[in-house]
Design a protein around this motif. Sequence first.
Motif, short mmCIF file in Angstrom:
data_model
loop_
_atom_site.label_atom_id
_atom_site.label_comp_id
_atom_site.label_asym_id
_atom_site.label_seq_id
_atom_site.Cartn_x
_atom_site.Cartn_y
_atom_site.Cartn_z
N SER A 346 0.84 -1.20 0.00
CA SER A 346 0.00 0.00 0.00
C SER A 346 0.88 1.25 0.00
CB SER A 346 -0.92 -0.01 1.22
OG SER A 346 -0.16 0.09 2.42
N SER A 347 0.24 2.39 -0.14
CA SER A 347 0.96 3.67 -0.12
C SER A 347 0.42 4.54 1.00
CB SER A 347 0.81 4.40 -1.45
OG SER A 347 1.39 3.65 -2.51
N LEU A 348 1.31 5.28 1.64
CA LEU A 348 0.92 6.13 2.77
C LEU A 348 1.61 7.48 2.68
CD1 LEU A 348 -0.65 6.20 5.52
CD2 LEU A 348 1.51 5.53 6.60
N GLY A 349 0.85 8.55 2.93
CA GLY A 349 1.39 9.89 3.02
C GLY A 349 1.05 10.49 4.37
N ILE A 350 1.68 11.64 4.70
CA ILE A 350 1.44 12.29 5.99
C ILE A 350 1.22 13.78 5.76
CG2 ILE A 350 2.34 12.76 8.30
CD1 ILE A 350 4.19 10.35 7.96
N VAL A 351 0.14 14.30 6.32
CA VAL A 351 -0.18 15.73 6.28
C VAL A 351 -0.43 16.19 7.71
CG1 VAL A 351 -1.98 17.39 5.65
CG2 VAL A 351 -1.11 15.79 3.94
N GLU A 352 0.09 17.38 8.05
CA GLU A 352 -0.24 17.98 9.35
C GLU A 352 -1.03 19.26 9.11
OE1 GLU A 352 2.95 19.48 11.71
OE2 GLU A 352 3.91 20.56 10.06
N PHE A 353 -1.85 19.63 10.10
CA PHE A 353 -2.58 20.89 9.99
C PHE A 353 -2.63 21.58 11.34
CE2 PHE A 353 -5.78 17.72 11.03
CZ PHE A 353 -6.58 18.34 11.98
N ASN A 354 -2.49 22.89 11.30
CA ASN A 354 -2.73 23.77 12.44
C ASN A 354 -3.38 25.02 11.89
OD1 ASN A 354 -0.15 25.15 11.55
ND2 ASN A 354 0.72 23.26 12.46
N THR A 355 -2.72 26.17 11.95
CA THR A 355 -3.29 27.34 11.29
C THR A 355 -3.32 27.13 9.79
OG1 THR A 355 -2.41 28.74 13.06
CG2 THR A 355 -3.11 29.84 11.03
N GLU A 356 -2.30 26.50 9.28
CA GLU A 356 -2.24 26.11 7.88
C GLU A 356 -1.95 24.61 7.82
OE1 GLU A 356 0.71 28.57 6.10
OE2 GLU A 356 -0.58 30.34 6.04
N ALA A 357 -1.93 24.09 6.61
CA ALA A 357 -1.65 22.67 6.43
C ALA A 357 -0.41 22.51 5.57
CB ALA A 357 -2.84 21.98 5.76
N SER A 358 0.34 21.43 5.83
CA SER A 358 1.53 21.16 5.03
C SER A 358 1.69 19.66 4.87
CB SER A 358 2.78 21.75 5.69
OG SER A 358 2.95 21.22 6.98
N THR A 359 2.36 19.27 3.78
CA THR A 359 2.61 17.86 3.49
C THR A 359 3.96 17.46 4.08
OG1 THR A 359 1.31 17.97 1.46
CG2 THR A 359 2.84 16.12 1.68
N LEU A 360 3.94 16.54 5.03
CA LEU A 360 5.19 16.07 5.63
C LEU A 360 5.80 14.94 4.81
CD1 LEU A 360 4.23 16.05 9.42
CD2 LEU A 360 5.29 17.87 8.08
N SER A 361 4.94 14.18 4.12
CA SER A 361 5.45 13.11 3.25
C SER A 361 4.45 12.86 2.14
CB SER A 361 5.67 11.82 4.05
OG SER A 361 6.07 10.76 3.19
N ASP A 362 4.94 12.90 0.91
CA ASP A 362 4.10 12.44 -0.20
C ASP A 362 3.86 10.95 -0.03
OD1 ASP A 362 3.92 14.94 -1.45
OD2 ASP A 362 5.88 14.65 -2.41
N LEU A 363 2.99 10.40 -0.84
CA LEU A 363 2.70 8.97 -0.72
C LEU A 363 3.95 8.13 -0.98
CD1 LEU A 363 -0.26 10.04 -0.76
CD2 LEU A 363 -0.83 7.98 -2.02
N VAL A 364 4.24 7.23 -0.05
CA VAL A 364 5.37 6.30 -0.15
C VAL A 364 4.82 4.90 -0.33
CG1 VAL A 364 7.34 5.30 1.04
CG2 VAL A 364 6.88 7.76 1.23
N SER A 365 5.27 4.20 -1.36
CA SER A 365 4.88 2.80 -1.54
C SER A 365 5.66 1.95 -0.56
CB SER A 365 5.16 2.35 -2.97
OG SER A 365 4.83 0.99 -3.15
N ILE A 366 4.94 1.25 0.31
CA ILE A 366 5.59 0.50 1.40
C ILE A 366 5.95 -0.89 0.91
CG2 ILE A 366 5.30 -0.41 3.72
CD1 ILE A 366 3.34 1.89 4.24
N GLN A 367 7.24 -1.12 0.75
CA GLN A 367 7.74 -2.41 0.28
C GLN A 367 8.72 -3.04 1.25
OE1 GLN A 367 6.39 -3.70 -2.34
NE2 GLN A 367 5.32 -1.86 -3.07
N SER A 368 9.24 -2.25 2.20
CA SER A 368 10.27 -2.77 3.09
C SER A 368 10.21 -2.05 4.44
CB SER A 368 11.66 -2.56 2.48
OG SER A 368 11.92 -1.16 2.36
N ARG A 369 10.99 -2.55 5.39
CA ARG A 369 11.07 -1.90 6.71
C ARG A 369 11.65 -0.50 6.56
NH1 ARG A 369 11.50 -3.32 12.23
NH2 ARG A 369 12.80 -1.85 13.39
#
Length: 970
Positions: A346-369
């Motif tokens: 699967s693929s996973l990304g990370i976004v945080e939000f407070n007053t504004e929002a920002s992308t901490l990680s674009d989608l990463v295809s999870i293939q390994s540790r």
Amino acid sequence: MLCKKCIFVAMCCLIGQSTLAIRLVNNGYENVVISIGKDVKEDSSILQRIEDYLTVTSAALFTATKHRIYFREITIVIPQTWTHNPSYSNAKDSETEHSQILIDVENPAYGHAPYVKQYAECGQPGLYIHLTPEYLIKDEITFRWGLPGKTLAHEWAHLRWGLFDEYPIDPQDSPFYRYNGQWHPTRCSTEVEGVLKNENSKEGCLFDIYTGKPSASCKFFPRMKQNKAVASIMFMQYLESVVEFCDDSYSAPFHLRHNSLAPNRQNRLCNYRSAWEVMRKHSDFSPDTKQLPQGYDTQPSFRYVQVRPRRRVLVLDTSGSMTGSSLKILRQAASNFIMNTVETGSSLGIVEFNTEASTLSDLVSIQSREDREILINRLPTTATGKTSIGGGLNKAIEALRFSKSGVGGTLILITDGQENQAPWIKDIKPSLLEQGVMVHALAYGQKAETDISLLADETGGRTFFFSGERQASLVESLAAMVRQQTTSEGFETPITIISETQIINRDTPHKGTFHIDSDLGKDTVLTFMHQDPIDVVIRGPDNTTIAVADKSSSFDQTMDGGMLRISLNGTIVPGEWSYEINSWRMGTAVTTSVISQSADNKDEIIHTNSWISQNTVQFDPKGKFAVFTEVRSGNAPVLEAAVHAFFEGPSLASGIINLKDNGVGSDLIKGDGIYSAYILTRDLAGDGRYNIKIIVTGYNDSTKIVTKGGRSGALAVGDSDGVAKPELKPSENFERVASAGEFRVVGFPTNVNTAIPDVIPPSRITDFDVTSFDQDTGETILSWTAVGDDMDKGTASRYYIHLANNVSSALQNLDETTLVTDIHILEGSLEQPKGPGELETITLNVTFTGNNTIYVVIRTSDKENNFGDVSNIVTLSYTTEMSIKIEVRATYMEYVTMVLIPVSAFLFLLVLVTCACICWTNKAPRDTKIEGKRNSVTSFNSTDLTYMNYAMDGQYVVRVDEEEARTWRE
């Protein structure tokens, strides 16, 4: 203040969420989704048969609903395990998780029979329709249940409108019932023609020479050709002439009248309402749904999509309210989620939000540790500012769009506050719906934004709650967001075996155990999330010992700070494992979780699926809602497991409820593998959010798995009942943990000194039955399953049995009935009810006048004189014959066994009695008189049920002679 409309929407969305996704637009269903399981062998003929059979089902529904309903648009979800086809669009996550029809390997309880998983009360939708690939592609299996169009229309009525079967299906359903001196076969309508035959020899059918009762092997066989009956599809859908549903017992045309005396599930659970009486309450049949003209085109269109690897984005609140321990706990749980829960591929990304929002990680295809560690290192480390939930959602949509993998995807939203910065949720919701993005929401604390629940509901997601105290609930909630909802996806999610939070003091170790059953054991991981340094010792049944010390704490800024992860690589030995935790300091909170995967990709691992009937509850002293858990091994029901629901809410209030699969209270059908219990609003702690955790435990000496039979879908051709005893095998010891999600209470009384009155009645008894009836003496044995004092909880105070002259009095006007009192009871008690789920029996005498019919019902009261609803009806009548033609041919041995032996014994007894009387008469004084008296309740003069479809004073008129009846077997 939460509006009533919003409460209603929230309540409905958890009940049959898959069917609520369907839209009825101008008489045609849209958004109908059919999913094919990953274990189904690739076969293009399955797709063609789906199109063929759903097309004829559309036409059958159109006819059965009097030209009101048909299928317009159907989406077929191709599994990830099938060959990739570039012409297929990507399936949306909401489509794979909320299919209405599943094509999957057989459920041993049903075999290849089509069926619907029903758990809710009459009129409420079911979970899904299950069809096997063999049913679709093998004609000898398909037509075992008749024409597929009507068979699937039968199942759709279960799924969509909450109808039940009109043939005997449960143990308390009898194939025959007494009425006005005759035995009648259970059928709907009574227009269905047929004869009685021995189900084994198909010839002779014998009956009791005194009462006319058919033998156990005697069954009703319908006339297969030129039967005059046109209803009901919920009875014998396989008859060529049957094309409609039954309607009102009083006012409908004779050929459509519902048989309200038939002992079947529709009558018991729908309070003797016909199919159409239930259907008219559904929104599908509102005044806006007009009749279409005869010959209208009901051909549906079909769209194909294919499951792709899941794409998710963590949308994390890092506003000022998340500073300190809140953010540290969130980082720990998110790290555990990324490392242990999210499936490879699967693929996973990370976004945080407070007053504004920002992308901490674009989608990463999870293939390994290493991919997982990259994502963990990108989790947020600081919290500040306001709360723009809409901004976070919008940024997450951008991350999904940037991945260029088509529409859809899932957002996992975690927030602890109310939105106070634009853009707002309402601004972004249209984009989420347009692009088919599903949102799961987790409320971190009681102050989290209320609108996130409605957002999750409207996008097909779920809502969870974490109080901030028991970290295990956060872990369980995140795991539930990934748990496989259907079988179309090509991945296996880990199974959570245990999950718990303990406060451990120095020098006082915490000891625990967990069971690894033989279906699991692959890639087992134990995770310990802790505040302060700990030592852990793990011991296995094969004398394995693993000792690990973790000096880190949750205050460390490293990736593994405060999280000890112990991997048991390969496949470990099944059995009981133990662990011991020692803390280096006082009052250390440690959250332990154990996950494991299927050994050798077995298909029969034990899964659980939990949900709540409502997620927003308006307080009412009479209020109640239900929590459900399905336990299955593969697709087979698991019976007699121990299922417990733990809930925590405001001010750390908590409680525990036992869920049962006993057919009492909220549990609709006994022995179907769906466990349930009511939660009473008066037992809660006040307004606010609550989280429900489910723990399921199986024991090898009591828990069973169905291996064959026991459940019936639509009737097979020639059958008239679906009662069957299941074949079972013992289960291993096992443990499972799941989250049922959150519910929210509003309007709870704020005056703690005001007692909430007890106004909740006992549950309705739905399995009232006549165990034995001696029509010569009137001795009657009645049985039922005990209910509770408050629905299915506690012990009730008293039973009330009523005898009536007609159905309407029994159901609606008990003042016109005769009440049975203790003085008339021969054995048993009305004033000492047993505990919920226990079997009750009572014996009484009833006297008859002629061949009248007595209608018997029971209800329960509690100590506050709250009365439960009237039970199902059972009938008593002095019977001597059958209401329909009987095939009397029998084998010689049957004739000897059932006729000659009883008659000879009777004649022999008569001779002895006569001789004794003569001797006594010769010796007794002439003036001696012997008088006897029999106790009885009362005698009745019946009134004919003229609304029933009978003619000639209640006698069913046989339309054919003996010669023609023999042709019915053709």
